[in-house]
Each structure stands twice: as C-alpha cells, then as structure tokens.
Design a protein around this motif. Structure first.
Motif, short mmCIF file in Angstrom:
data_model
loop_
_atom_site.label_atom_id
_atom_site.label_comp_id
_atom_site.label_asym_id
_atom_site.label_seq_id
_atom_site.Cartn_x
_atom_site.Cartn_y
_atom_site.Cartn_z
N UNK A 28 4.15 1.51 2.69
CA UNK A 28 5.44 2.15 2.42
C UNK A 28 5.31 3.28 1.41
N UNK A 29 6.30 4.15 1.40
CA UNK A 29 6.44 5.12 0.31
C UNK A 29 7.64 4.76 -0.55
N UNK A 43 0.88 -1.17 0.00
CA UNK A 43 0.00 0.00 0.00
C UNK A 43 0.92 1.22 0.00
N UNK A 44 0.87 1.97 -1.09
CA UNK A 44 1.84 3.03 -1.33
C UNK A 44 1.15 4.38 -1.33
N UNK A 45 1.81 5.35 -0.74
CA UNK A 45 1.29 6.71 -0.78
C UNK A 45 2.18 7.65 0.00
N UNK A 46 2.04 8.92 -0.29
CA UNK A 46 2.80 9.92 0.44
C UNK A 46 2.25 10.08 1.85
N UNK A 98 8.18 -1.70 -2.54
CA UNK A 98 6.86 -2.05 -3.07
C UNK A 98 6.96 -2.97 -4.27
N UNK A 99 8.01 -2.78 -5.08
CA UNK A 99 8.17 -3.57 -6.31
C UNK A 99 8.42 -5.05 -6.01
N UNK A 100 8.78 -5.38 -4.78
CA UNK A 100 9.00 -6.78 -4.42
C UNK A 100 7.69 -7.51 -4.12
#
Length: 231
Positions: free
Chosen positions: A203-204, A40-43, A209-211
């Motif tokens: 994470x940001x 879950x990605x974001x600033x 995240x690519x893993x």
C-alpha cells in the motif's frame, strides 16, 4: 528462533536489457514470520508490487533467493510451483479479477477447482466461507451485480477458501469508498487476529499500514526502513 515463513535474500529483479534495462529490486533482504501482519509501503514505481509478486511466487527474481518455511522456492517448477502457490497463498487485489457473469460461488471456489477438489466439497467449503463473510445470500448472484464492497468481500472469500497460510493484499481498499474500505480493512485484520493468518499488505496508504505489526518502506528498489508499529 522459529524459521521465517518467508525470507528474501539479496533479491534483485530487472526487466529489459542494455540501455532499456530497469532494476526494479536492488538487493532486498527480509524475513517475515508466521502470524505477522506486514505493510510494504512505497510510492508508485518504488518496487513494492514487484517485491510482492516475487514473494508470492508470481514472478521469479533475477538474482537472490526466496525461501518458504526454510525451503528454497527456486527449485519449484511447473505443477509443483502452481500447487504450492495455490495451497499456501491467498490473494486480494485492488482490481477484483472476478469473472463477471459467473456466480459468486463459482468465483470463490475457483482455487479449489484448480486444486482438483470435487464439486460437492467445493460447494460445501465455498458456502462456508461465504457464510463467514456474510455473503451466503449472494452465492447464486452474478459477480457483475455486486457492489464494490461485496465484490471485495467475495475476493477475500476466494482468498480464504483454501485455508492459506499467507494472504497478500495489494491496495485492497483502493477501489472502495472510505466507509466500505474501513469495513474491508476490519475484515482482513480480524481474520489475521482470529485465524493467525500471515497478512502482507502492499500500500501507499500510511493509515492502513499503521494497522500492521511492521512497516517496510521501499524506495527505488531498496528497503529504506523496517519498523515495528508501537502497540
């Protein structure tokens, strides 16, 4: 198709009232299946940590539903909520949340103590997971005397000691140097592959995240992209 281990349906989360109201989540829906690794990605301020807290039953949505293996978690209260959270989830946070002057073993077995597991069994299971993470020689050491990498491995041991179905990792390498962070990442993804644990990483960090199998991008409380990572 199998029932998702976690589902969110039009989840909204607001804080405050009136002119002070802040909408952290604005109608989030997603499914996570058992054995997936999801980023879950974001600033900062995007709502990613709020979403994790709601999915992990650490916070309740203002509106919408969260289902665990098809069951509505909104019906859980008190002891049943605590028991479900304690036996289903493991948590790895950027801030270690270890009791500094307690031993590593005492920190690791805390979920078992909360669950009412007897002292002898707590010790057996705690030492087994410390052995798995190559920390058995630190079992009697006070947590305050560990390096950053050892502290994070102790946190992972604590997350694993109850045989969780899902591990939530919130910026798990944020307080570590690059080399130590890489070791911790390898450990988490190794556990995911070898034990089939569902891994949800907040994470940001795009490289981390690519893993994961999937990347869910969140912005201003809404999911703006949900993509599978190419094998």
């Amino acid at each position: 198709m199998t029932t998702p281990i976690l589902s969110a349906r039009d989840v909204r989360k607001s804080y405050g009232r009136g002119s002070n109201r802040f909408d952290a989540l604005k109608g989030v829906s997603l499914d996570i299946h058992e054995g997936e690794s999801v980023a879950i990605i974001g600033r900062s301020g995007s709502g990613k940590s709020t979403l994790m807290h709601v999915l992990a039953l650490l916070d309740t949505p203002t509106d919408g539903t969260v289902e665990l293996a098809g069951a509505d978690t909104g019906t859980l209260r008190g002891a049943s909520l605590n028991r479900t959270r304690n036996t289903t989830f493991g948590f790895v946070f950027q801030q270690f949340f270890l009791t500094p002057n307690a031993s590593v073993l005492e920190n690791v077995v805390l979920p078992l103590k909360i669950a009412g597991v007897g002292r002898r069994e707590r010790r057996r299971r705690g030492l087994a997971v410390l052995e798995q993470l190559e920390l058995a020689d630190k079992a009697r050491n006070a947590a305050v005397n560990l390096s950053g990498g050892q502290k994070q491995r102790s946190v992972i041991a604590r997350a694993l000691v109850n045989d969780p179905r899902i591990i939530f990792a919130d910026e798990p390498t944020g307080n570590l140097d690059t080399a130590t962070g890489a070791v911790v990442e390898d450990l988490l993804f190794g556990l995911h592959r070898e034990q089939g644990i569902t891994l949800i990483v907040v994470t940001h960090d795009e490289e981390l995240a690519a893993r994961c199998d999937r990347r869910i991008h969140i912005r201003d409380g809404r999911i703006v992209d949900d993509e599978a990572v190419a094998a």
